[in-house]
Design an enzyme around this catalytic site. Structure first.
Site, PDB file in Angstrom:
ATOM      1  NE  ARG A  80     -19.340   7.015 -36.547  1.00 16.16           N
ATOM      2  CZ  ARG A  80     -18.950   8.223 -36.171  1.00 16.16           C
ATOM      3  NH1 ARG A  80     -18.612   8.430 -34.930  1.00 16.16           N
ATOM      4  NH2 ARG A  80     -18.906   9.234 -37.018  1.00 16.16           N
ATOM      5  CB  THR A  81     -18.757   2.624 -41.934  1.00 18.02           C
ATOM      6  OG1 THR A  81     -19.885   3.156 -41.248  1.00 18.02           O
ATOM      7  CG2 THR A  81     -19.184   1.436 -42.769  1.00 18.02           C
TER       8      THR A  81
ATOM      9  CE  LYS B 191      -3.836  10.437 -61.067  1.00 24.38           C
ATOM     10  NZ  LYS B 191      -2.879   9.356 -61.260  1.00 24.38           N
TER      11      LYS B 191
ATOM     12  NE  ARG C 299     -20.344   5.097 -45.879  1.00 19.22           N
ATOM     13  CZ  ARG C 299     -20.418   5.482 -44.611  1.00 19.22           C
ATOM     14  NH1 ARG C 299     -19.850   6.608 -44.216  1.00 19.22           N
ATOM     15  NH2 ARG C 299     -21.063   4.742 -43.727  1.00 19.22           N
TER      16      ARG C 299
ATOM     17  CG  HIS D  87     -25.156   2.464 -43.269  1.00 21.11           C
ATOM     18  ND1 HIS D  87     -24.216   1.449 -43.358  1.00 21.11           N
ATOM     19  CD2 HIS D  87     -24.567   3.443 -42.540  1.00 21.11           C
ATOM     20  CE1 HIS D  87     -23.132   1.824 -42.710  1.00 21.11           C
ATOM     21  NE2 HIS D  87     -23.324   3.021 -42.193  1.00 21.11           N
TER      22      HIS D  87
HETATM   23  N1  ASP Z   1     -22.750   7.399 -40.383  1.00 16.28           N
HETATM   24  C1  ASP Z   1     -24.107   7.215 -40.854  1.00 16.28           C
HETATM   25  C2  ASP Z   1     -24.143   7.118 -42.351  1.00 16.28           C
HETATM   26  O1  ASP Z   1     -23.122   7.015 -42.990  1.00 16.28           O
HETATM   27  C3  ASP Z   1     -25.040   8.245 -40.323  1.00 16.28           C
HETATM   28  C4  ASP Z   1     -24.752   9.663 -40.706  1.00 16.28           C
HETATM   29  O2  ASP Z   1     -23.843   9.953 -41.482  1.00 16.28           O
HETATM   30  O3  ASP Z   1     -25.491  10.523 -40.205  1.00 16.28           O
HETATM   31  O4  ASP Z   1     -25.215   7.133 -42.925  1.00 16.28           O
END
Ligand code: ASP
Length: 323
Positions: free
Chosen positions: A58-59, A86, A108, A136
């Protein structure tokens, strides 16, 4: 030289006025994503780098689409398949990407503080798309957007955040942002999955009885985050037992409550499949909100330079002063 960049690193840095502004901008973008030609020229000529060291559906998809909808040039780098495989360090990776002069880096990373370091090591505006179990922030913003859209208000809404709070960056961001906007937050879960001291630090209530979700307007279900659990550490006796005691099932909900989950779901563990697919579920709306809210965040960072707000500006200024 004064550093005029703004970052979105943690919900603790954000003010209620910033949140209001971003939610309003996001609402304005609804119209763009409904059009036949889903593009506005707002960020034409700007470059957005998405750097993902952890899995994401999603993100990463919504940040990429958000940047494209705004006509930015987008480069998406996943750690797997890049020079990270690497052995390249985060610092070297950031300085390599910085050489392309990106305007925004979305990162991320499994390590707490990685986004902050990225802000220090690059010249870009930085958005934290998840750093370990720390923060987040865009998830919190899209959740606020979703709640307001469905319930018509934020102030006074009662939210029960249920499950694995201990390993959840979503919970940490949501506690901060929800409280700032006047929502009333209760954490519901087994003591082993509630971070020690969190009630004292944040003022949230803690309930160790699953029936406590009955008081909430919004039941916010968290995933059991196995990937963050230390090997050999048993936070719950078994997933089956967890599901039977803490799993959010139709029987545990009352009419009028809505259910949220940041995804990905473990259906049948923290949430029953029929609940996830029911009309009480806002999970699809959360995904939709993710796109317009991330468009709003990119837009806000690029169009209000130097105004402060969604930013942790002093850090970098202080650091430059010291260097
Ligand atoms: N997608 C969210 C996160 O990246 C929640 C999860 O992974 O549970 O934190």
């Amino acid at each position: 030289m004064t550093d005029t960049r703004r970052h979105l690193l943690a919900m603790d840095d954000v003010g209620a006025d910033d949140i209001e502004r971003i939610l309003e901008t996001a609402a304005g973008f609804e119209d763009v994503v409904e059009r036949d030609v889903k593009k506005v020229p707002t960020l034409r000529g700007r470059t957005v780098v998405n750097l993902f060291y952890e899995s994401s559906t999603r993100t990463s998809a919504s940040f990429e689409l958000a940047a494209k909808r705004l006509s930015a040039d987008v480069v998406s780098v996943k750690a797997a398949g890049s020079s990270v495989d690497k052995g390249e360090s985060l610092k070297d990776t950031i300085s390599t990407l910085n050489a392309y002069r990106p305007n925004i880096i979305v990162i991320r990373h499994p390590q707490i503080g990685a986004a902050q370091l990225t802000a220090r090591w690059s010249d870009a505006h930085v958005v934290n798309a998840g750093d370990g179990k720390h923060q987040h922030p865009t998830q919190c913003l899209l959740d606020l957007y979703t709640i307001r859209k469905r319930l018509g208000r934020l102030d006074g809404v009662k939210v029960a955040i249920v499950g694995d709070v201990l390993h959840s960056r979503v919970a940490r961001s949501n506690i901060a942002g929800f409280q700032l906007m006047g929502l009333d937050v209760t954490l519901v879960g087994p003591p082993a999955l509630i971070p020690p001291g969190i009630a004292e630090a944040t003022g949230v209530r803690i309930a160790e009885d699953p029936a406590a979700i009955g008081d909430a307007d919004v039941v916010y279900v968290l995933r059991m985050q196995h990937e963050r659990m230390e090997p050999g550490q048993n936070h719950v006796p078994s997933l089956r037992e967890y599901a039977s005691v803490w799993g959010v099932t139709a029987r545990r909900l009352r009419p009028g409550q809505v259910v949220m989950h940041p995804g990905p779901m473990n259906r049948g563990v923290e949430i029953a499949p029929d609940v996830a697919d029911s009309s009480a579920s806002l999970i699809g709306e959360q995904v939709e909100a993710g796109l317009v809210v991330r468009m709003a965040v990119l837009y806000d960072l690029m169009t209000r330079p130097g105004v402060g707000g969604v930013i942790d500006l002093h850090e970098r200024t202080a650091e430059r002063g010291a260097a």
